[in-house]
Motif scaffolding. Structure first.
Motif, PDB file in Angstrom:
ATOM      1  N   GLU A  30     -10.727  -8.810  26.712  1.00 37.61           N
ATOM      2  CA  GLU A  30     -11.601  -9.944  27.025  1.00 37.61           C
ATOM      3  C   GLU A  30     -11.049 -11.270  26.503  1.00 37.61           C
ATOM      4  O   GLU A  30     -11.650 -12.313  26.711  1.00 37.61           O
ATOM      5  CB  GLU A  30     -12.984  -9.718  26.432  1.00 37.61           C
ATOM      6  N   GLY A  31      -9.916 -11.218  25.798  1.00 33.92           N
ATOM      7  CA  GLY A  31      -9.301 -12.436  25.284  1.00 33.92           C
ATOM      8  C   GLY A  31      -9.795 -12.848  23.909  1.00 33.92           C
ATOM      9  O   GLY A  31      -9.503 -13.945  23.439  1.00 33.92           O
ATOM     10  N   LYS A  32     -10.538 -11.982  23.245  1.00 33.84           N
ATOM     11  CA  LYS A  32     -11.041 -12.294  21.903  1.00 33.84           C
ATOM     12  C   LYS A  32      -9.926 -12.098  20.880  1.00 33.84           C
ATOM     13  O   LYS A  32      -9.138 -11.158  20.982  1.00 33.84           O
ATOM     14  CB  LYS A  32     -12.242 -11.420  21.560  1.00 33.84           C
ATOM     15  N   PRO A  33      -9.858 -12.968  19.879  1.00 33.70           N
ATOM     16  CA  PRO A  33      -8.819 -12.848  18.850  1.00 33.70           C
ATOM     17  C   PRO A  33      -9.188 -11.791  17.807  1.00 33.70           C
ATOM     18  O   PRO A  33      -9.587 -12.097  16.681  1.00 33.70           O
ATOM     19  CB  PRO A  33      -8.770 -14.248  18.240  1.00 33.70           C
ATOM     20  N   LYS A  34      -9.064 -10.535  18.185  1.00 37.51           N
ATOM     21  CA  LYS A  34      -9.414  -9.419  17.302  1.00 37.51           C
ATOM     22  C   LYS A  34      -8.256  -8.448  17.245  1.00 37.51           C
ATOM     23  O   LYS A  34      -7.498  -8.288  18.199  1.00 37.51           O
ATOM     24  CB  LYS A  34     -10.665  -8.680  17.803  1.00 37.51           C
ATOM     25  N   ALA A  35      -8.138  -7.761  16.107  1.00 37.48           N
ATOM     26  CA  ALA A  35      -7.120  -6.724  15.947  1.00 37.48           C
ATOM     27  C   ALA A  35      -7.632  -5.694  14.948  1.00 37.48           C
ATOM     28  O   ALA A  35      -8.513  -5.975  14.139  1.00 37.48           O
ATOM     29  CB  ALA A  35      -5.799  -7.321  15.473  1.00 37.48           C
ATOM     30  N   LEU A  36      -7.054  -4.519  15.023  1.00 41.36           N
ATOM     31  CA  LEU A  36      -7.423  -3.406  14.165  1.00 41.36           C
ATOM     32  C   LEU A  36      -6.153  -2.836  13.558  1.00 41.36           C
ATOM     33  O   LEU A  36      -5.178  -2.588  14.270  1.00 41.36           O
ATOM     34  CB  LEU A  36      -8.131  -2.334  15.005  1.00 41.36           C
ATOM     35  N   ILE A  37      -6.153  -2.655  12.239  1.00 45.89           N
ATOM     36  CA  ILE A  37      -5.047  -1.983  11.559  1.00 45.89           C
ATOM     37  C   ILE A  37      -5.606  -0.696  10.975  1.00 45.89           C
ATOM     38  O   ILE A  37      -6.557  -0.722  10.190  1.00 45.89           O
ATOM     39  CB  ILE A  37      -4.430  -2.861  10.453  1.00 45.89           C
ATOM     40  N   ILE A  38      -5.004   0.420  11.370  1.00 42.18           N
ATOM     41  CA  ILE A  38      -5.455   1.737  10.927  1.00 42.18           C
ATOM     42  C   ILE A  38      -4.458   2.261   9.899  1.00 42.18           C
ATOM     43  O   ILE A  38      -3.278   2.440  10.207  1.00 42.18           O
ATOM     44  CB  ILE A  38      -5.568   2.702  12.117  1.00 42.18           C
ATOM     45  N   LEU A  39      -4.946   2.505   8.695  1.00 46.36           N
ATOM     46  CA  LEU A  39      -4.083   2.990   7.624  1.00 46.36           C
ATOM     47  C   LEU A  39      -3.880   4.489   7.694  1.00 46.36           C
ATOM     48  O   LEU A  39      -2.881   5.005   7.220  1.00 46.36           O
ATOM     49  CB  LEU A  39      -4.688   2.627   6.262  1.00 46.36           C
ATOM     50  N   SER A  40      -4.829   5.217   8.201  1.00 48.52           N
ATOM     51  CA  SER A  40      -4.824   6.655   8.447  1.00 48.52           C
ATOM     52  C   SER A  40      -5.267   7.468   7.242  1.00 48.52           C
ATOM     53  O   SER A  40      -5.561   6.952   6.179  1.00 48.52           O
ATOM     54  CB  SER A  40      -3.481   7.137   8.978  1.00 48.52           C
TER      55      SER A  40
ATOM     56  N   LEU B  57       0.813  -1.219   0.000  1.00 42.09           N
ATOM     57  CA  LEU B  57       0.000   0.000   0.000  1.00 42.09           C
ATOM     58  C   LEU B  57       0.845   1.267   0.000  1.00 42.09           C
ATOM     59  O   LEU B  57       0.314   2.370  -0.043  1.00 42.09           O
ATOM     60  CB  LEU B  57      -0.927   0.002   1.214  1.00 42.09           C
ATOM     61  N   LYS B  58       2.168   1.093   0.072  1.00 41.72           N
ATOM     62  CA  LYS B  58       3.109   2.223   0.110  1.00 41.72           C
ATOM     63  C   LYS B  58       2.783   3.173   1.265  1.00 41.72           C
ATOM     64  O   LYS B  58       2.744   4.387   1.106  1.00 41.72           O
ATOM     65  CB  LYS B  58       3.119   2.949  -1.225  1.00 41.72           C
ATOM     66  N   ILE B  59       2.551   2.582   2.429  1.00 38.72           N
ATOM     67  CA  ILE B  59       2.261   3.333   3.642  1.00 38.72           C
ATOM     68  C   ILE B  59       3.453   3.192   4.567  1.00 38.72           C
ATOM     69  O   ILE B  59       3.967   2.102   4.779  1.00 38.72           O
ATOM     70  CB  ILE B  59       0.986   2.784   4.325  1.00 38.72           C
ATOM     71  N   HIS B  60       3.899   4.299   5.120  1.00 34.58           N
ATOM     72  CA  HIS B  60       5.079   4.289   5.982  1.00 34.58           C
ATOM     73  C   HIS B  60       4.736   4.012   7.448  1.00 34.58           C
ATOM     74  O   HIS B  60       5.553   3.464   8.171  1.00 34.58           O
ATOM     75  CB  HIS B  60       5.843   5.603   5.856  1.00 34.58           C
ATOM     76  N   VAL B  61       3.536   4.415   7.866  1.00 30.84           N
ATOM     77  CA  VAL B  61       3.141   4.244   9.254  1.00 30.84           C
ATOM     78  C   VAL B  61       1.735   3.676   9.313  1.00 30.84           C
ATOM     79  O   VAL B  61       0.842   4.145   8.611  1.00 30.84           O
ATOM     80  CB  VAL B  61       3.168   5.596  10.009  1.00 30.84           C
ATOM     81  N   MET B  62       1.563   2.650  10.118  1.00 32.06           N
ATOM     82  CA  MET B  62       0.243   2.090  10.383  1.00 32.06           C
ATOM     83  C   MET B  62       0.122   1.928  11.887  1.00 32.06           C
ATOM     84  O   MET B  62       1.114   1.698  12.572  1.00 32.06           O
ATOM     85  CB  MET B  62       0.071   0.703   9.748  1.00 32.06           C
ATOM     86  N   ARG B  63      -1.086   2.024  12.371  1.00 33.68           N
ATOM     87  CA  ARG B  63      -1.324   1.802  13.800  1.00 33.68           C
ATOM     88  C   ARG B  63      -2.010   0.459  13.961  1.00 33.68           C
ATOM     89  O   ARG B  63      -2.920   0.131  13.206  1.00 33.68           O
ATOM     90  CB  ARG B  63      -2.205   2.912  14.350  1.00 33.68           C
ATOM     91  N   VAL B  64      -1.576  -0.294  14.940  1.00 37.15           N
ATOM     92  CA  VAL B  64      -2.153  -1.608  15.202  1.00 37.15           C
ATOM     93  C   VAL B  64      -2.672  -1.651  16.628  1.00 37.15           C
ATOM     94  O   VAL B  64      -1.973  -1.273  17.560  1.00 37.15           O
ATOM     95  CB  VAL B  64      -1.111  -2.735  14.989  1.00 37.15           C
ATOM     96  N   VAL B  65      -3.902  -2.116  16.779  1.00 42.24           N
ATOM     97  CA  VAL B  65      -4.494  -2.351  18.088  1.00 42.24           C
ATOM     98  C   VAL B  65      -4.709  -3.854  18.169  1.00 42.24           C
ATOM     99  O   VAL B  65      -5.406  -4.424  17.333  1.00 42.24           O
ATOM    100  CB  VAL B  65      -5.835  -1.612  18.249  1.00 42.24           C
ATOM    101  N   GLY B  66      -4.083  -4.504  19.144  1.00 38.22           N
ATOM    102  CA  GLY B  66      -4.207  -5.951  19.275  1.00 38.22           C
ATOM    103  C   GLY B  66      -2.851  -6.625  19.339  1.00 38.22           C
ATOM    104  O   GLY B  66      -1.808  -5.962  19.318  1.00 38.22           O
ATOM    105  N   ASP B  67      -2.886  -7.928  19.386  1.00 36.50           N
ATOM    106  CA  ASP B  67      -1.676  -8.732  19.496  1.00 36.50           C
ATOM    107  C   ASP B  67      -1.006  -8.861  18.135  1.00 36.50           C
ATOM    108  O   ASP B  67      -1.571  -9.451  17.220  1.00 36.50           O
ATOM    109  CB  ASP B  67      -2.045 -10.124  20.044  1.00 36.50           C
ATOM    110  N   PRO B  68       0.206  -8.331  17.958  1.00 29.49           N
ATOM    111  CA  PRO B  68       0.881  -8.428  16.664  1.00 29.49           C
ATOM    112  C   PRO B  68       1.238  -9.873  16.280  1.00 29.49           C
ATOM    113  O   PRO B  68       1.533 -10.148  15.125  1.00 29.49           O
ATOM    114  CB  PRO B  68       2.131  -7.572  16.827  1.00 29.49           C
ATOM    115  N   LYS B  69       1.166 -10.801  17.240  1.00 26.56           N
ATOM    116  CA  LYS B  69       1.461 -12.209  16.956  1.00 26.56           C
ATOM    117  C   LYS B  69       0.186 -13.024  16.694  1.00 26.56           C
ATOM    118  O   LYS B  69       0.257 -14.243  16.577  1.00 26.56           O
ATOM    119  CB  LYS B  69       2.234 -12.815  18.118  1.00 26.56           C
ATOM    120  N   LEU B  70      -0.945 -12.362  16.607  1.00 24.65           N
ATOM    121  CA  LEU B  70      -2.225 -13.020  16.387  1.00 24.65           C
ATOM    122  C   LEU B  70      -2.204 -13.805  15.076  1.00 24.65           C
ATOM    123  O   LEU B  70      -1.757 -13.299  14.045  1.00 24.65           O
ATOM    124  CB  LEU B  70      -3.339 -11.968  16.324  1.00 24.65           C
ATOM    125  N   THR B  71      -2.654 -15.040  15.116  1.00 20.29           N
ATOM    126  CA  THR B  71      -2.795 -15.837  13.895  1.00 20.29           C
ATOM    127  C   THR B  71      -4.002 -15.318  13.135  1.00 20.29           C
ATOM    128  O   THR B  71      -5.106 -15.265  13.669  1.00 20.29           O
ATOM    129  CB  THR B  71      -2.985 -17.331  14.227  1.00 20.29           C
TER     130      THR B  71
END
Length: 110
Positions: free
Chosen positions: A70-80, A8-22
């Protein structure tokens, strides 16, 4: 994530959640689509990640943070919104289409 950033040619993204999430299933809700659309995607039981452009900090970001707590396998990636943003491709296509329609097919917008 590095693959997503480079494609996506994006230099910065924000991640909410476990970066090791399957991750097996991802939803894309581009731009500033709003809490209703974003949570509708996040409520899909087998969906792990939502990729979005401009979520409201006090809604979707907190919703995902609470789900992770709560232990749910969820994550959010924000492109901005900072270019290149989640809507640049669509805006380029729209600009070309408008230009072609209004100029009778002769377009200086490329």
């Amino acid at each position: 994530m590095s693959d997503l950033k480079s494609r996506l040619k994006i230099h910065v993204m924000r991640v909410v959640g476990d970066p090791k999430l399957t991750v097996r299933k991802v939803a894309l809700v581009p731009g500033a689509s709003g809490f209703a659309k974003e949570t509708r995607a996040l409520e899909i039981s087998d969906l792990q990640v939502l990729i979005t452009g401009e979520p409201r900090e006090w809604e979707t970001v907190e919703y995902v943070a609470d789900a992770v707590t709560e232990g749910k396998p969820k994550a959010l990636i924000i492109l901005s919104h900072i270019p290149p943003s989640s809507r640049d491709g669509g805006m380029h296509t729209m600009a070309k289409d408008i230009c072609q329609r209004s100029a009778g097919g002769i377009c200086a917008c490329t």
